[in-house]
Design an enzyme around this catalytic site. Structure first.
Site, PDB file in Angstrom:
ATOM      1  N   ASP A 102       0.876  -1.205  -0.146  1.00 43.22           N
ATOM      2  CA  ASP A 102       0.060  -0.224  -0.127  1.00 43.22           C
ATOM      3  C   ASP A 102       0.826   1.269   0.182  1.00 43.22           C
ATOM      4  O   ASP A 102       2.118   1.258   0.069  1.00 43.22           O
ATOM      5  CB  ASP A 102      -0.873   0.046   1.045  1.00 43.22           C
ATOM      6  N   ASN A 142      -7.364  -2.788  14.572  1.00 39.88           N
ATOM      7  CA  ASN A 142      -8.840  -2.716  14.021  1.00 39.88           C
ATOM      8  C   ASN A 142      -8.918  -4.114  13.246  1.00 39.88           C
ATOM      9  O   ASN A 142      -9.898  -4.362  12.866  1.00 39.88           O
ATOM     10  CB  ASN A 142      -9.349  -1.544  13.777  1.00 39.88           C
ATOM     11  N   HIS A 196      -7.154  -4.173  10.509  1.00 41.25           N
ATOM     12  CA  HIS A 196      -7.092  -4.108   8.927  1.00 41.25           C
ATOM     13  C   HIS A 196      -5.831  -4.989   8.605  1.00 41.25           C
ATOM     14  O   HIS A 196      -4.842  -5.166   9.348  1.00 41.25           O
ATOM     15  CB  HIS A 196      -6.970  -2.578   8.510  1.00 41.25           C
ATOM     16  N   GLU A 199      -9.603  -1.675   5.350  1.00 38.49           N
ATOM     17  CA  GLU A 199     -10.201  -1.213   6.805  1.00 38.49           C
ATOM     18  C   GLU A 199     -11.320  -2.160   6.945  1.00 38.49           C
ATOM     19  O   GLU A 199     -12.158  -2.465   5.973  1.00 38.49           O
ATOM     20  CB  GLU A 199     -10.574   0.380   6.733  1.00 38.49           C
TER      21      GLU A 199
END
Ligand code: PGA
Length: 241
Positions: free
Chosen positions: A67, A136, A138, A143
């Site tokens: 990314d 979280n 991800h 996400e």
């Protein structure tokens, strides 16, 4: 899943560095999927040290990073380009033309995503994908969401991710709000996956990855459906298992 728990971050770095280099020793023209963040730093350090000892040669290796932020100069100190060159590429012998990043400054980001998927395919697919995990759940910048996003795409970052990443920026307002990321399908197509997680902040996500429901609300949980996943955890990240 192969779950390995270590006492220290140093030990994980050594084990993960050997794991990645082992792939290159077995197949010198390996395609490596690489990650950024604080988690893989020690692994990259060990890959560099194995290279400097002459134990491994990266001259035929190709890499694809997971990314990149959108609308951030690649020369910015916080770009993932800068991170990768500073922590790995400047110190080993991967030819520059074999290094691939999603271009978060592309004029047509959608075309850039399609092009990246085609480049991965043309390279023969990713042999081993190194991953961190967000607090979280991800993976890369996939996400928590209502549905899994299959291929590379642009995402609006969650507030929790912006807060997690703000430690690298002078202020939270400087953290980019969007990123371009490989999708869940792109990651799941890697032949092997190595995930590293450090610290209690990751414990809940690791617990869900291993034995929670598979749901796009915890994108990492999809890895339960992959047949070759190794997790390297410190005791804190493994504390809820
Ligand atoms: P970290 O990030 O290594 O900086 O904790 C991991 C991730 O968000 O994937």
């Amino acid at each position: 899943m192969n779950v390995l728990v270590f006492d220290t971050e140093e030990q994980i770095g050594v084990a993960a560095g050997y794991y990645m280099c082992g792939q290159v020793l077995q197949k010198p023209d390996s395609v490596l999927g690489l990650a950024t963040g604080s988690t893989p730093l020690k692994a990259y350090g060990h890959m560099v040290s194995l290279y400097k000892q002459g134990a491994v040669d990266f001259s035929k290796v190709t890499t694809f990073n997971l990314d990149e932020y959108c609308h951030l100069d690649v020369k910015d100190k916080n770009s993932y380009h800068t991170f990768m060159y500073e922590n790995l590429f400047n110190h080993i012998n991967i030819p520059d033309e074999n290094i691939n990043f999603l271009n978060g400054n592309a004029w047509d980001l959608e075309a850039e995503c399609k092009n990246y998927e085609n480049r991965i395919k043309a390279a023969g697919g990713i042999d081993i994908q190194l991953l961190g995990i967000g607090s979280n759940g991800h993976i890369a910048f996939n996400e928590p969401a209502d549905a899994f996003q299959r291929w590379s795409h642009v995402v609006a970052l969650k507030q929790s991710t912006i807060e997690d990443n703000s430690r690298f920026f002078d202020s939270i307002d400087e953290v980019p709000t969007h990123a371009i990321t490989m999708g869940i399908g792109s990651i799941m197509q890697a032949k092997r996956i190595l995930i590293i997680a450090l610290g209690t902040k990751k414990a809940k996500a690791i617990k869900q990855l291993i034995d929670g429901n598979v749901t796009p609300e915890c994108p990492a949980s999809v890895l339960q459906f992959h047949t070759d996943v190794t997790l390297m955890l410190d005791r804190d990240a493994a504390s809820l298992l």
